[in-house]
Design an enzyme around this catalytic site. Structure first.
Site, PDB file in Angstrom:
ATOM      1  N   LYS A   1       0.821  -1.203   0.000  1.00 32.07           N
ATOM      2  CA  LYS A   1       0.000   0.000   0.000  1.00 32.07           C
ATOM      3  C   LYS A   1       0.857   1.257   0.000  1.00 32.07           C
ATOM      4  O   LYS A   1       0.597   2.207  -0.749  1.00 32.07           O
ATOM      5  CB  LYS A   1      -0.917   0.004   1.231  1.00 32.07           C
ATOM      6  CG  LYS A   1      -1.820   1.222   1.301  1.00 32.07           C
ATOM      7  CD  LYS A   1      -2.538   1.343   2.622  1.00 32.07           C
ATOM      8  CE  LYS A   1      -1.712   2.104   3.619  1.00 32.07           C
ATOM      9  NZ  LYS A   1      -2.514   2.782   4.662  1.00 32.07           N
TER      10      LYS A   1
ATOM     11  N   LYS B   1      13.697  16.445  10.424  1.00 31.60           N
ATOM     12  CA  LYS B   1      13.577  15.085  10.942  1.00 31.60           C
ATOM     13  C   LYS B   1      13.206  14.183   9.769  1.00 31.60           C
ATOM     14  O   LYS B   1      12.703  14.648   8.737  1.00 31.60           O
ATOM     15  CB  LYS B   1      12.525  15.000  12.046  1.00 31.60           C
ATOM     16  CG  LYS B   1      11.116  15.368  11.610  1.00 31.60           C
ATOM     17  CD  LYS B   1      10.139  15.240  12.776  1.00 31.60           C
ATOM     18  CE  LYS B   1       8.719  15.614  12.321  1.00 31.60           C
ATOM     19  NZ  LYS B   1       7.738  15.472  13.424  1.00 31.60           N
ATOM     20  N   VAL B   2      13.460  12.910   9.933  1.00 30.59           N
ATOM     21  CA  VAL B   2      13.161  11.974   8.850  1.00 30.59           C
ATOM     22  C   VAL B   2      11.649  11.905   8.663  1.00 30.59           C
ATOM     23  O   VAL B   2      10.899  11.658   9.607  1.00 30.59           O
ATOM     24  CB  VAL B   2      13.719  10.573   9.160  1.00 30.59           C
ATOM     25  CG1 VAL B   2      13.330   9.597   8.057  1.00 30.59           C
ATOM     26  CG2 VAL B   2      15.233  10.630   9.316  1.00 30.59           C
ATOM     27  N   SER B   3      11.197  12.129   7.443  1.00 30.54           N
ATOM     28  CA  SER B   3       9.772  12.081   7.118  1.00 30.54           C
ATOM     29  C   SER B   3       9.589  11.333   5.807  1.00 30.54           C
ATOM     30  O   SER B   3      10.047  11.792   4.754  1.00 30.54           O
ATOM     31  CB  SER B   3       9.199  13.499   6.992  1.00 30.54           C
ATOM     32  OG  SER B   3       7.908  13.468   6.406  1.00 30.54           O
TER      33      SER B   3
ATOM     34  N   CYS C   1      -5.650   7.874   9.531  1.00 32.89           N
ATOM     35  CA  CYS C   1      -5.698   7.351  10.897  1.00 32.89           C
ATOM     36  C   CYS C   1      -5.363   8.442  11.914  1.00 32.89           C
ATOM     37  O   CYS C   1      -4.474   9.250  11.700  1.00 32.89           O
ATOM     38  CB  CYS C   1      -4.717   6.192  11.064  1.00 32.89           C
ATOM     39  SG  CYS C   1      -5.221   4.679  10.232  1.00 32.89           S
TER      40      CYS C   1
ATOM     41  N   ARG D   1      -4.479  10.252   4.249  1.00 33.81           N
ATOM     42  CA  ARG D   1      -3.386  11.217   4.287  1.00 33.81           C
ATOM     43  C   ARG D   1      -2.515  11.174   3.036  1.00 33.81           C
ATOM     44  O   ARG D   1      -1.906  12.172   2.663  1.00 33.81           O
ATOM     45  CB  ARG D   1      -2.509  10.956   5.514  1.00 33.81           C
ATOM     46  CG  ARG D   1      -3.146  11.279   6.836  1.00 33.81           C
ATOM     47  CD  ARG D   1      -2.117  11.327   7.938  1.00 33.81           C
ATOM     48  NE  ARG D   1      -1.137  12.374   7.693  1.00 33.81           N
ATOM     49  CZ  ARG D   1      -1.280  13.655   8.027  1.00 33.81           C
ATOM     50  NH1 ARG D   1      -2.391  14.053   8.616  1.00 33.81           N
ATOM     51  NH2 ARG D   1      -0.329  14.524   7.777  1.00 33.81           N
TER      52      ARG D   1
END
EC number: 2.5.1.7
Length: 419
Positions: free
Chosen positions: A22, A164-166, A119, A95
């Site tokens: 997904k 930050k890691v995204s 979520c 999202r």
């Protein structure tokens, strides 16, 4: 509203085939905006995929769906894109809808995207998405719940360091940079296999991307991208979930259609608990061998342990032989499954971003409620481990991320049905 009725106590035995990922197929579908036509195979049958199809169609895409027994093929024709607004009614469901922002902006110079839903497991703000696009020259304002973005001419290559890691912001940045003018260098990027899969798809479309799978990605923008065909990788989160299902039911399951290397960190964690895990041709075999040790866990960006598997691991640890500490480092609100597990007899105490899990001899069936996608499946695992009946409410979350879950479990001996 549907619910699941689970009669637990049966060890799972058999073979489970893993569906397409997904978290890979959704950004790949968004990437279709960057070209005229994209043919995608190994597409899972999920409501989130349907939502992305609806979103692309709302922008003017034509989508041909070829249905197979275990997957979809999608042929997405985007040459007639004529609407640049992603409306709230679609975006609120998922999202991942925000991933149309980068492609629309870089190809057409404008995009209006509702702030996203999905979520309820934390803020997951869009600040980093906006910051990297602004660094490429976009003008962006947030008005009335929408992100309004535009650019004068093409986006420009940039050097950008994520605070930050995204995963989500890394994806949007890559999708925008492949058609930007000049070179973009991105630092502190997500390294997830799904990001690698997106990059490999974009390269098939003619993109110039280096550093794939590392924290530093370099992209040289192209004037246009080509038509392409691409097969989506299999879902490591689904695979990990069934690996834990085999363990918690004291079963023996072969999990197939998955590359071992992308589930190796899951396998190693299971081996720590005393579960036997071995690579097999086209997958992995998980076997309970009579013991389940308590093991501490921290979630971290890849190659760390995935936050999307934290709830499932917690279910397993409720039956372990000692005390485990689970630390959630990604989302601040991802212990919503804890009260429901406690209703089933689990001994869990939450302290900030840490949960202390004291193993018990057995869980008991109960009526429980799912709060989000991964929490819902953790409660299913707990229910499968009991010698009694569990009723799970609000199961619509499951269909967002797990294809044929009841069928796959039933084929391995589980007594689970939707009513």
């Amino acid at each position: 509203m549907h619910k699941l009725i689970i009669h637990g106590g049966t060890p799972l035995k058999g073979i489970i085939n893993i569906s397409g990922a997904k978290n890979a197929v959704l950004p790949i579908m968004a990437a279709s905006i960057l070209t005229d036509k994209l043919h995608i195979t190994n597409v899972p049958k999920l409501t989130d995929v349907s939502t992305m199809k609806d979103l692309l169609r709302s922008h003017g895409a034509d989508i041909e769906i070829i249905e197979h027994q275990d997957e979809f093929e999608l042929i997405i024709d985007t040459k007639n894109i004529n609407n640049f607004t992603a409306d709230y009614e679609i975006v609120r469901k998922m999202r991942a809808s925000i991933w149309v922002l980068g492609p629309l902006l870089t190809k057409y110079g404008k995009a209006k995207v509702s702030l996203p839903g999905g979520c309820a497991i934390g803020a997951r703000q869009v600040d980093l998405h906006i910051a990297v696009l602004k660094a490429m020259g976009a003008e962006i304002e947030i008005e009335d719940g929408y992100i309004n973005a535009s650019s004068k001419g093409r986006l420009k290559g940039t050097h950008f360091v994520f605070d930050k890691v995204s995963v989500g912001a890394t994806i949007n940045a890559i999708l925008a940079a492949v058609l930007a003018e000049g070179e973009t260098m991105l630092f502190n990027c997500g390294r997830e296999p799904e990001i690698v899969d997106l990059c490999n798809c974009l390269i098939t479309m003619g993109a110039d991307i280096a550093g794939i799978g590392t924290s530093e990605i370099t992209i040289k923008g192209k004037d246009s991208l080509n038509k392409a065909s691409y097969k989506v990788l299999s879902d490591r989160i689904e695979a990990g979930t069934y690996m834990f299902a085999a363990a918690i039911t004291k079963g023996d399951v072969k999990i197939c259609r998955i590359d071992y290397h992308i589930v190796e960190n899951i396998a190693l964690k299971l081996i720590e608990t005393g579960i036997k895990v071995v690579p097999i041709n086209n997958g992995v075999q998980v076997t309970y061998e009579g013991k389940l040790n308590s093991v501490d866990l921290e979630t971290n960006p890849y190659p760390g342990f995935a936050t999307d598997l934290q709830a499932q691991f917690m279910s397993l640890m409720t039956l372990s032989s000692g005390v485990s500490m689970i630390t959630e480092n990604i989302f601040e609100n991802r212990f919503m499954h804890v009260p429901e597990l406690c209703r089933m007899g689990a001994d869990i105490v939450v302290r900030g971003n840490k949960a202390v899990v004291r193993g018990v001899e057995m869980l008991k069936g109960a009526e429980v409620m799912a709060s989000d996608l991964r929490a819902s499946v953790s409660l299913i695992l707990a229910g499968l481990s009991t010698n009694s009946k569990t009723v799970l409410h609000r199961i619509y979350h499951l269909d967002r991320g797990f294809q044929d879950l009841e069928k796959k479990l039933s084929n391995c001996g589980a007594d689970i049905k939707r009513v």
